[in-house]
Design a protein around this motif. Structure first.
Motif, PDB file in Angstrom:
ATOM      1  N   ALA A 133      -0.551  12.322  26.140  1.00 42.36           N
ATOM      2  CA  ALA A 133       0.856  12.194  25.745  1.00 42.36           C
ATOM      3  C   ALA A 133       1.159  10.740  25.421  1.00 42.36           C
ATOM      4  N   PRO A 134       1.960  10.500  24.376  1.00 38.43           N
ATOM      5  CA  PRO A 134       2.398   9.122  24.087  1.00 38.43           C
ATOM      6  C   PRO A 134       3.372   8.648  25.155  1.00 38.43           C
ATOM      7  N   SER A 139      -4.720   3.003  22.514  1.00 33.07           N
ATOM      8  CA  SER A 139      -3.709   2.584  21.543  1.00 33.07           C
ATOM      9  C   SER A 139      -3.888   3.409  20.285  1.00 33.07           C
ATOM     10  N   LEU A 140      -2.807   3.959  19.827  1.00 35.80           N
ATOM     11  CA  LEU A 140      -2.813   4.774  18.623  1.00 35.80           C
ATOM     12  C   LEU A 140      -2.326   3.929  17.451  1.00 35.80           C
ATOM     13  N   VAL A 141      -3.148   3.813  16.407  1.00 33.19           N
ATOM     14  CA  VAL A 141      -2.740   3.135  15.175  1.00 33.19           C
ATOM     15  C   VAL A 141      -2.808   4.186  14.083  1.00 33.19           C
ATOM     16  N   TRP A 142      -1.663   4.710  13.725  1.00 31.02           N
ATOM     17  CA  TRP A 142      -1.524   5.930  12.929  1.00 31.02           C
ATOM     18  C   TRP A 142      -0.922   5.541  11.572  1.00 31.02           C
ATOM     19  N   THR A 143      -1.729   5.610  10.533  1.00 36.12           N
ATOM     20  CA  THR A 143      -1.286   5.212   9.191  1.00 36.12           C
ATOM     21  C   THR A 143      -0.863   6.439   8.390  1.00 36.12           C
ATOM     22  N   GLU A 144       0.314   6.353   7.795  1.00 37.39           N
ATOM     23  CA  GLU A 144       0.828   7.429   6.939  1.00 37.39           C
ATOM     24  C   GLU A 144       1.490   6.817   5.712  1.00 37.39           C
ATOM     25  N   TYR A 171       0.807  -1.219   0.000  1.00 35.51           N
ATOM     26  CA  TYR A 171       0.000   0.000   0.000  1.00 35.51           C
ATOM     27  C   TYR A 171       0.841   1.271   0.000  1.00 35.51           C
ATOM     28  N   GLY A 172       2.148   1.133   0.186  1.00 33.35           N
ATOM     29  CA  GLY A 172       2.966   2.334   0.313  1.00 33.35           C
ATOM     30  C   GLY A 172       2.642   3.090   1.584  1.00 33.35           C
ATOM     31  N   GLN A 173       2.102   2.385   2.564  1.00 30.80           N
ATOM     32  CA  GLN A 173       1.743   2.980   3.847  1.00 30.80           C
ATOM     33  C   GLN A 173       2.421   2.210   4.971  1.00 30.80           C
ATOM     34  N   THR A 174       2.628   2.895   6.089  1.00 28.46           N
ATOM     35  CA  THR A 174       3.190   2.283   7.282  1.00 28.46           C
ATOM     36  C   THR A 174       2.285   2.604   8.461  1.00 28.46           C
ATOM     37  N   GLY A 175       2.035   1.609   9.292  1.00 31.70           N
ATOM     38  CA  GLY A 175       1.265   1.823  10.509  1.00 31.70           C
ATOM     39  C   GLY A 175       2.191   2.101  11.680  1.00 31.70           C
ATOM     40  N   ILE A 176       1.988   3.227  12.325  1.00 35.25           N
ATOM     41  CA  ILE A 176       2.744   3.595  13.525  1.00 35.25           C
ATOM     42  C   ILE A 176       1.873   3.263  14.734  1.00 35.25           C
ATOM     43  N   VAL A 177       2.430   2.554  15.694  1.00 33.32           N
ATOM     44  CA  VAL A 177       1.672   2.126  16.873  1.00 33.32           C
ATOM     45  C   VAL A 177       2.342   2.674  18.123  1.00 33.32           C
ATOM     46  N   SER A 178       1.527   3.257  18.997  1.00 36.77           N
ATOM     47  CA  SER A 178       2.021   3.758  20.264  1.00 36.77           C
ATOM     48  C   SER A 178       0.871   3.772  21.263  1.00 36.77           C
ATOM     49  N   THR A 179       1.204   3.818  22.535  1.00 38.11           N
ATOM     50  CA  THR A 179       0.195   3.940  23.589  1.00 38.11           C
ATOM     51  C   THR A 179       0.147   5.380  24.062  1.00 38.11           C
ATOM     52  N   VAL A 180      -1.074   5.874  24.285  1.00 37.53           N
ATOM     53  CA  VAL A 180      -1.286   7.255  24.702  1.00 37.53           C
ATOM     54  C   VAL A 180      -2.011   7.262  26.045  1.00 37.53           C
ATOM     55  N   GLU A 181      -1.484   8.023  27.000  1.00 39.62           N
ATOM     56  CA  GLU A 181      -2.196   8.254  28.248  1.00 39.62           C
ATOM     57  C   GLU A 181      -2.931   9.581  28.148  1.00 39.62           C
ATOM     58  N   HIS A 182      -4.166   9.628  28.684  1.00 38.44           N
ATOM     59  CA  HIS A 182      -4.961  10.852  28.574  1.00 38.44           C
ATOM     60  C   HIS A 182      -5.679  11.153  29.880  1.00 38.44           C
ATOM     61  N   ASP A 229      10.939  12.828  21.029  1.00 34.85           N
ATOM     62  CA  ASP A 229       9.702  12.565  21.753  1.00 34.85           C
ATOM     63  C   ASP A 229       8.762  13.769  21.756  1.00 34.85           C
ATOM     64  N   ALA A 230       9.299  14.963  21.970  1.00 29.54           N
ATOM     65  CA  ALA A 230       8.446  16.160  22.048  1.00 29.54           C
ATOM     66  C   ALA A 230       7.796  16.459  20.699  1.00 29.54           C
ATOM     67  N   ALA A 231       8.559  16.369  19.618  1.00 26.68           N
ATOM     68  CA  ALA A 231       8.012  16.654  18.291  1.00 26.68           C
ATOM     69  C   ALA A 231       7.001  15.583  17.881  1.00 26.68           C
ATOM     70  N   PHE A 232       7.287  14.326  18.221  1.00 27.31           N
ATOM     71  CA  PHE A 232       6.337  13.243  17.925  1.00 27.31           C
ATOM     72  C   PHE A 232       5.023  13.488  18.661  1.00 27.31           C
ATOM     73  N   ALA A 233       5.113  13.891  19.936  1.00 28.66           N
ATOM     74  CA  ALA A 233       3.904  14.165  20.715  1.00 28.66           C
ATOM     75  C   ALA A 233       3.109  15.308  20.109  1.00 28.66           C
ATOM     76  N   ASP A 234       3.788  16.344  19.603  1.00 25.20           N
ATOM     77  CA  ASP A 234       3.086  17.470  18.972  1.00 25.20           C
ATOM     78  C   ASP A 234       2.338  17.019  17.722  1.00 25.20           C
ATOM     79  N   GLU A 235       2.990  16.208  16.889  1.00 30.31           N
ATOM     80  CA  GLU A 235       2.325  15.711  15.681  1.00 30.31           C
ATOM     81  C   GLU A 235       1.136  14.818  16.043  1.00 30.31           C
ATOM     82  N   MET A 236       1.303  14.004  17.075  1.00 28.64           N
ATOM     83  CA  MET A 236       0.205  13.156  17.518  1.00 28.64           C
ATOM     84  C   MET A 236      -0.983  13.991  17.986  1.00 28.64           C
ATOM     85  N   ARG A 237      -0.728  15.017  18.793  1.00 28.97           N
ATOM     86  CA  ARG A 237      -1.812  15.840  19.339  1.00 28.97           C
ATOM     87  C   ARG A 237      -2.547  16.607  18.244  1.00 28.97           C
ATOM     88  N   ALA A 238      -1.826  16.963  17.163  1.00 32.71           N
ATOM     89  CA  ALA A 238      -2.471  17.679  16.059  1.00 32.71           C
ATOM     90  C   ALA A 238      -3.562  16.830  15.421  1.00 32.71           C
TER      91      ALA A 238
END
Length: 409
Positions: free
Chosen positions: A265-266, A228-233, A188-199, A246-255
């Motif tokens: 936060a992840p 659980s965050l399953v983020w496809t790009e 698919y030319g896509q990658t799934g990014i997986v992370s855990t987020v506390e809220h 970590d800080a920049a990744f968290a900013d992109e996630m929150r957007a």
């Protein structure tokens, strides 16, 4: 002189399909040998696999019947609602959305979200308590031969024979390759990014599927104030995101995540998985049958991959147990053909549906965006359509094997 087989069933692969199949066959009175290349301790390590799986209602009934859920106490997060929306990063969601509420079809949740690690731990406990199952791990299968029996040669030189071999050894299945079974599919030319987020705020068991131009952004509720965050790009974009600190990744996630669950936060590691479609052209050969990822690998857009594998398990176990009770040769092609007929159409149909949904939503073409947004809104307003999709997602429609109805195999 030909000796009798060491077991009725040999399973190459002791993962999320192989171990449930072993339990199902043993419940039907068949002896099983499972050979898995992965050390069980590695498979259950928190760093090995960060994914969670959406276990559909029918699959939950099956795991209960197999004695697995008793080992999952405190690890199952009910899915009460599913929200499906469309949008763009930093622009917010479309006003059109699709809402699935479990109360429309009964008192039971739509399914449960469980960390893969805890599913593996529960499966290993259930297998350890079953005297008809022999687990050899870590151990590799170096060769498979088929004749009057299926015979596996192991990495330590030992041989294991059985009346039937199941290949449950993943997308790159050595058993499938050795049998000469071809596959079709594409990247698919896509990658799934997986992370855990506390809220900050509770998620109330609501799963979110937010379609963005790069691919779906899923927020899947976990036990506690975690998701659980399953983020496809697109793969190139995913590489850049994964390279962020970590800080920049968290900013992109929150957007993309938004603030509906308060401060978030992840936490912990990030994982990434290339996304592809792969379908085996055949599921069977004499004394061999494919199940799970060895037979099919689909886009995770609706979280149905493991459920398809568990449906394979339920059908395969029922076919071979019924055949054994009738005194038939469980490894004969005419017996295995029933399993192939039962499962191949469902797997191919759902795989292509997920492929179509991903192509429909993973773009930013104006007219297409308008059409899909209107489609979400229309389906959300039509009760019978909503309930139809919910029952299908729960796996409770169609010609169900006994295990998926919560009955013994």
């Amino acid at each position: 002189m030909t000796h009798g087989p060491d077991s009725d069933i040999l399973i190459a692969g002791g993962g999320l399909s192989g171990l449930p199949l072993a339990l199902a066959c043993a419940q039907g009175g068949l002896s099983v040998t499972v050979v898995d290349a992965l050390d069980p301790a590695t498979a259950t390590d928190a760093k090995f696999d960060g994914r969670v799986s959406a276990i559909a209602l029918a699959s939950c009934r099956m795991l209960e019947q197999l004695g697995v859920t008793q080992h999952l106490e405190g690890q199952m997060q009910p899915i009460n609602d599913i929200m499906v929306t469309d949008g763009r990063v930093r622009e917010g969601a479309s006003p059109f959305f699709l809402h699935f509420d479990h109360r429309e079809i009964g008192n039971e949740p739509l399914g449960n979200l469980i960390e893969n690690r805890h599913i593996r731990i529960a499966l290993q406990k259930a297998v350890a308590a079953e005297p008809l199952i022999r687990l050899l791990a870590p151990q590799s299968v170096t060769r498979l031969d088929y004749g009057a029996q299926a015979v596996a040669t192991l990495g330590n030189g030992e041989t294991v024979s059985a009346r039937l071999c199941f290949a449950a050894d993943g997308r790159n299945s050595p058993a499938r390759e050795a049998a000469g079974i071809k596959t079709i599919g594409w990247d698919y030319g896509q990658t799934g990014i997986v992370s855990t987020v506390e809220h900050e705020l509770p998620h109330e068991g609501v799963a979110q599927e937010y379609f963005l131009p790069g691919g779906p952004f899923a927020i899947l509720p976990m036990v506690g104030n975690r998701s659980s965050l399953v983020w496809t790009e697109k793969t190139e974009d995913a590489k850049a995101i994964l390279a962020l600190d970590d800080a920049a990744f968290a900013d992109e996630m929150r957007a993309r995540f938004g603030d509906y669950l308060g401060a978030c936060a992840p936490v912990g590691p990030r994982w990434s998985y290339p996304l592809t479609l792969q379908l085996a052209r055949d599921y069977i050969r004499p004394r061999l049958a494919l199940i799970g990822d060895a037979a099919h690998g689909i886009h995770p857009i609706a979280g149905q991959g493991l459920n398809l594998g568990l449906r394979d398990v339920a059908a395969a176990a029922e076919v071979v147990v019924d055949a054994a009770r009738l005194g038939l040769d469980i490894g004969a092609l005419d017996v295995l053909e029933r399993y192939q007929r039962w499962r191949r159409f469902d797997n191919v149909a759902l795989s292509l549906l997920m492929d179509g949904l991903n192509r429909l939503f993973s773009n930013d073409i104006g007219p297409v965006r308008l059409a899909r947004d209107l489609g979400l809104g229309v389906v959300s307003r039509i009760g019978p359509a909503r309930r139809f999709f919910m029952r299908h997602a729960g796996g409770v429609v169609g010609d169900l094997p006994r295990l998926l109805r919560g009955e013994a195999v």
